[in-house]
Design a protein around this motif. Structure first.
Motif, PDB file in Angstrom:
ATOM      1  N   THR A 215      29.548  57.833  28.118  1.00 30.77           N
ATOM      2  CA  THR A 215      29.338  57.257  29.442  1.00 30.77           C
ATOM      3  C   THR A 215      30.275  57.947  30.432  1.00 30.77           C
ATOM      4  O   THR A 215      31.463  58.102  30.150  1.00 30.77           O
ATOM      5  N   ARG A 216      29.738  58.365  31.557  1.00 31.16           N
ATOM      6  CA  ARG A 216      30.577  59.052  32.535  1.00 31.16           C
ATOM      7  C   ARG A 216      31.562  58.061  33.156  1.00 31.16           C
ATOM      8  O   ARG A 216      31.161  57.080  33.786  1.00 31.16           O
ATOM      9  N   VAL A 217      32.828  58.336  32.957  1.00 31.23           N
ATOM     10  CA  VAL A 217      33.897  57.523  33.522  1.00 31.23           C
ATOM     11  C   VAL A 217      34.805  58.458  34.309  1.00 31.23           C
ATOM     12  O   VAL A 217      35.309  59.437  33.758  1.00 31.23           O
ATOM     13  N   VAL A 218      35.005  58.156  35.574  1.00 33.01           N
ATOM     14  CA  VAL A 218      35.833  59.013  36.416  1.00 33.01           C
ATOM     15  C   VAL A 218      37.191  58.366  36.661  1.00 33.01           C
ATOM     16  O   VAL A 218      37.362  57.159  36.474  1.00 33.01           O
ATOM     17  N   GLU A 219      38.132  59.174  37.053  1.00 35.52           N
ATOM     18  CA  GLU A 219      39.438  58.676  37.458  1.00 35.52           C
ATOM     19  C   GLU A 219      39.397  58.395  38.949  1.00 35.52           C
ATOM     20  O   GLU A 219      38.942  59.232  39.733  1.00 35.52           O
ATOM     21  N   ARG A 220      39.875  57.204  39.339  1.00 34.63           N
ATOM     22  CA  ARG A 220      39.883  56.834  40.752  1.00 34.63           C
ATOM     23  C   ARG A 220      41.305  56.456  41.141  1.00 34.63           C
ATOM     24  O   ARG A 220      41.801  55.391  40.771  1.00 34.63           O
ATOM     25  N   SER A 221      41.957  57.335  41.872  1.00 35.88           N
ATOM     26  CA  SER A 221      43.332  57.099  42.302  1.00 35.88           C
ATOM     27  C   SER A 221      43.317  56.412  43.662  1.00 35.88           C
ATOM     28  O   SER A 221      42.678  56.892  44.604  1.00 35.88           O
ATOM     29  N   VAL A 222      43.999  55.270  43.759  1.00 37.78           N
ATOM     30  CA  VAL A 222      44.010  54.476  44.985  1.00 37.78           C
ATOM     31  C   VAL A 222      45.449  54.131  45.343  1.00 37.78           C
ATOM     32  O   VAL A 222      46.384  54.387  44.578  1.00 37.78           O
ATOM     33  N   SER A 223      45.621  53.525  46.493  1.00 39.76           N
ATOM     34  CA  SER A 223      46.946  53.068  46.899  1.00 39.76           C
ATOM     35  C   SER A 223      47.296  51.776  46.172  1.00 39.76           C
ATOM     36  O   SER A 223      46.430  51.102  45.607  1.00 39.76           O
ATOM     37  N   ALA A 224      48.576  51.418  46.209  1.00 38.74           N
ATOM     38  CA  ALA A 224      49.007  50.170  45.588  1.00 38.74           C
ATOM     39  C   ALA A 224      48.289  48.980  46.218  1.00 38.74           C
ATOM     40  O   ALA A 224      47.895  48.035  45.515  1.00 38.74           O
ATOM     41  N   GLU A 225      48.107  49.022  47.537  1.00 42.05           N
ATOM     42  CA  GLU A 225      47.434  47.923  48.223  1.00 42.05           C
ATOM     43  C   GLU A 225      45.974  47.825  47.794  1.00 42.05           C
ATOM     44  O   GLU A 225      45.460  46.711  47.587  1.00 42.05           O
ATOM     45  N   GLU A 226      45.320  48.962  47.649  1.00 39.20           N
ATOM     46  CA  GLU A 226      43.920  48.958  47.220  1.00 39.20           C
ATOM     47  C   GLU A 226      43.784  48.463  45.789  1.00 39.20           C
ATOM     48  O   GLU A 226      42.855  47.708  45.467  1.00 39.20           O
ATOM     49  N   LEU A 227      44.720  48.868  44.924  1.00 43.30           N
ATOM     50  CA  LEU A 227      44.670  48.396  43.548  1.00 43.30           C
ATOM     51  C   LEU A 227      44.896  46.894  43.491  1.00 43.30           C
ATOM     52  O   LEU A 227      44.201  46.180  42.749  1.00 43.30           O
ATOM     53  N   SER A 228      45.844  46.404  44.246  1.00 48.34           N
ATOM     54  CA  SER A 228      46.109  44.974  44.270  1.00 48.34           C
ATOM     55  C   SER A 228      44.869  44.199  44.702  1.00 48.34           C
ATOM     56  O   SER A 228      44.519  43.173  44.095  1.00 48.34           O
ATOM     57  N   ALA A 229      44.177  44.685  45.719  1.00 50.84           N
ATOM     58  CA  ALA A 229      42.960  44.018  46.190  1.00 50.84           C
ATOM     59  C   ALA A 229      41.866  44.065  45.146  1.00 50.84           C
ATOM     60  O   ALA A 229      41.144  43.078  44.927  1.00 50.84           O
ATOM     61  N   ALA A 230      41.737  45.197  44.444  1.00 46.63           N
ATOM     62  CA  ALA A 230      40.707  45.336  43.418  1.00 46.63           C
ATOM     63  C   ALA A 230      40.970  44.392  42.244  1.00 46.63           C
ATOM     64  O   ALA A 230      40.042  43.784  41.696  1.00 46.63           O
ATOM     65  N   LEU A 231      42.230  44.267  41.865  1.00 50.17           N
ATOM     66  CA  LEU A 231      42.572  43.376  40.754  1.00 50.17           C
ATOM     67  C   LEU A 231      42.330  41.918  41.139  1.00 50.17           C
ATOM     68  O   LEU A 231      41.842  41.121  40.322  1.00 50.17           O
ATOM     69  N   ALA A 232      42.641  41.571  42.373  1.00 47.23           N
ATOM     70  CA  ALA A 232      42.385  40.209  42.842  1.00 47.23           C
ATOM     71  C   ALA A 232      40.884  39.929  42.858  1.00 47.23           C
ATOM     72  O   ALA A 232      40.434  38.846  42.455  1.00 47.23           O
ATOM     73  N   ALA A 233      40.096  40.920  43.298  1.00 48.91           N
ATOM     74  CA  ALA A 233      38.647  40.751  43.331  1.00 48.91           C
ATOM     75  C   ALA A 233      38.067  40.601  41.928  1.00 48.91           C
ATOM     76  O   ALA A 233      37.030  39.946  41.743  1.00 48.91           O
ATOM     77  N   ALA A 234      38.756  41.194  40.940  1.00 48.49           N
ATOM     78  CA  ALA A 234      38.303  41.089  39.551  1.00 48.49           C
ATOM     79  C   ALA A 234      38.704  39.774  38.914  1.00 48.49           C
ATOM     80  O   ALA A 234      38.363  39.512  37.750  1.00 48.49           O
ATOM     81  N   GLY A 235      39.457  38.944  39.644  1.00 50.54           N
ATOM     82  CA  GLY A 235      39.795  37.620  39.147  1.00 50.54           C
ATOM     83  C   GLY A 235      41.191  37.474  38.575  1.00 50.54           C
ATOM     84  O   GLY A 235      41.518  36.405  38.048  1.00 50.54           O
ATOM     85  N   LEU A 236      42.016  38.508  38.656  1.00 49.53           N
ATOM     86  CA  LEU A 236      43.377  38.393  38.125  1.00 49.53           C
ATOM     87  C   LEU A 236      44.228  37.552  39.063  1.00 49.53           C
ATOM     88  O   LEU A 236      44.080  37.617  40.287  1.00 49.53           O
ATOM     89  N   ASP A 237      45.127  36.775  38.467  1.00 50.37           N
ATOM     90  CA  ASP A 237      46.034  35.984  39.280  1.00 50.37           C
ATOM     91  C   ASP A 237      47.053  36.902  39.948  1.00 50.37           C
ATOM     92  O   ASP A 237      47.256  38.050  39.530  1.00 50.37           O
ATOM     93  N   ALA A 238      47.695  36.396  40.974  1.00 50.64           N
ATOM     94  CA  ALA A 238      48.590  37.211  41.790  1.00 50.64           C
ATOM     95  C   ALA A 238      49.745  37.798  40.985  1.00 50.64           C
ATOM     96  O   ALA A 238      50.128  38.960  41.187  1.00 50.64           O
ATOM     97  N   ALA A 239      50.313  37.012  40.067  1.00 43.35           N
ATOM     98  CA  ALA A 239      51.459  37.496  39.288  1.00 43.35           C
ATOM     99  C   ALA A 239      51.057  38.659  38.395  1.00 43.35           C
ATOM    100  O   ALA A 239      51.779  39.661  38.293  1.00 43.35           O
ATOM    101  N   THR A 240      49.905  38.536  37.713  1.00 45.85           N
ATOM    102  CA  THR A 240      49.446  39.608  36.833  1.00 45.85           C
ATOM    103  C   THR A 240      49.101  40.859  37.629  1.00 45.85           C
ATOM    104  O   THR A 240      49.462  41.982  37.242  1.00 45.85           O
ATOM    105  N   ALA A 241      48.412  40.678  38.735  1.00 47.21           N
ATOM    106  CA  ALA A 241      48.061  41.816  39.575  1.00 47.21           C
ATOM    107  C   ALA A 241      49.318  42.528  40.072  1.00 47.21           C
ATOM    108  O   ALA A 241      49.395  43.769  40.045  1.00 47.21           O
ATOM    109  N   SER A 242      50.314  41.758  40.503  1.00 47.72           N
ATOM    110  CA  SER A 242      51.560  42.344  40.985  1.00 47.72           C
ATOM    111  C   SER A 242      52.265  43.132  39.892  1.00 47.72           C
ATOM    112  O   SER A 242      52.806  44.220  40.143  1.00 47.72           O
ATOM    113  N   PHE A 243      52.243  42.593  38.669  1.00 46.30           N
ATOM    114  CA  PHE A 243      52.869  43.283  37.541  1.00 46.30           C
ATOM    115  C   PHE A 243      52.183  44.620  37.277  1.00 46.30           C
ATOM    116  O   PHE A 243      52.842  45.652  37.105  1.00 46.30           O
ATOM    117  N   LEU A 244      50.848  44.634  37.252  1.00 45.07           N
ATOM    118  CA  LEU A 244      50.119  45.860  36.953  1.00 45.07           C
ATOM    119  C   LEU A 244      50.317  46.907  38.043  1.00 45.07           C
ATOM    120  O   LEU A 244      50.440  48.102  37.749  1.00 45.07           O
TER     121      LEU A 244
END
Length: 286
Positions: A215-244
């Motif tokens: 399956t084609r899987v690409v690397e997507r490099s984003v900013s810390a703010e964008e990653l935080s928003a993506a993790l929140a949208a995926a349902g992760l709680d704030a503490a876990t998202a902040s840790f990652l």
């Protein structure tokens, strides 16, 4: 006769360390599995391993009675680990344990890694204890990445905020085997093992997943703010998202980079590659 003990023996790291001790010639009766719930260790007892009840938050004098060498697998309760580990070390002093091997973190004395402070503090407890000790400064588990294979293939991307940072991850099994070897073989004074695996970037992780899954899987490099928003949208709680997000920042600055020489020296073989780890994870999912 040397009596070896392993804490957290019903967890995947502790169980594997016990397996490797026995594989390398230690008699099961000379191994003590220290567990919170003995009912979860009936399989170990059936193999002849001594199963003893022990809790990081309670006195462990009975659990450590007669033990010569102890593998202290770090606790999982972030924020409580230092007093828990201190309890184990203080009991080990009373019990006359001759060596403690402790699962710390890569370059604990200097790393900015977000999880390092509790490990650094535990190393200081060991230094003050007077017990000879082996510091197993472990890298990140490869399973932290292979455990997300489904998410990677579903999204078609490995999204991160680590830039070009490299992760010298190693499999839990390799690190547990190295711990068993150090517990058996380290002698004399205090020993430090900086245990890293073969390093890779997130781009190389995406390529390995693509190759293994078809399956084609690409690397997507984003900013810390964008990653935080993506993790929140995926349902992760704030503490876990902040840790990652913090971990990716650490990776970007090189905190998890390294070379596998010391790990491979303990193993007596090559460390498991990323490609092999991804393949094994896929096989387990099949």
């Amino acid at each position: 006769m040397t009596l070896f003990a392993v804490t957290g023996a019903t967890g995947p790291f502790g169980r594997t360390a016990i397996d490797r001790l026995i594989d390398r010639g230690v008699e099961p009766a000379d191994v003590v599995a220290i567990v919170r719930t003995p009912a979860r260790a009936t399989d170990l007892a059936a193999r002849g391993v001594q199963v003893r009840q022990g809790d990081y938050d309670a006195p462990l004098d009975e659990a450590l009675a007669g033990v010569d060498r102890l593998l202290l697998v770090s606790g999982s309760e972030v924020g409580r680990r230092v007093p828990q580990h201190r309890n184990v070390v203080e009991t080990a002093v009373r019990a006359g344990v001759s060596r403690i091997a402790y699962t710390s973190v890569l370059r604990a004395g200097e790393t900015p890694l977000v999880i390092a402070p509790e490990h650094r503090a535990t190393e200081e407890v060991l230094a003050r204890s007077g017990i000879a000790h082996s510091l197993l400064r472990n890298t990140w588990y490869t399973e932290n990445f292979t455990g997300a294979l489904g998410a990677y293939t579903s999204a078609g991307a490995v999204t991160h905020a680590a830039g070009e940072g490299r992760v010298a991850a190693a499999t839990r099994a390799d690190l547990a085997e190295a711990a068993a070897v150090a517990l058996m073989e380290d002698d004399g004074g205090d020993v430090v093992h900086e245990l890293a695996g073969p390093a890779f970037t997130y781009a190389e992780l995406a390529a390995a997943v693509s190759e293994a899954t078809g399956t084609r899987v690409v690397e997507r490099s984003v900013s810390a703010e964008e990653l935080s928003a993506a993790l929140a949208a995926a349902g992760l709680d704030a503490a876990t998202a902040s840790f990652l997000v913090a971990v990716d920042a650490n990776i970007a600055e090189g905190a998890l980079d390294g070379e596998p020489a010391q790990l491979e020296s303990l193993l007596g073989r090559r460390a498991t590659t990323l490609a092999d780890a991804v393949g094994a994870a896929l096989s387990r999912r099949a």
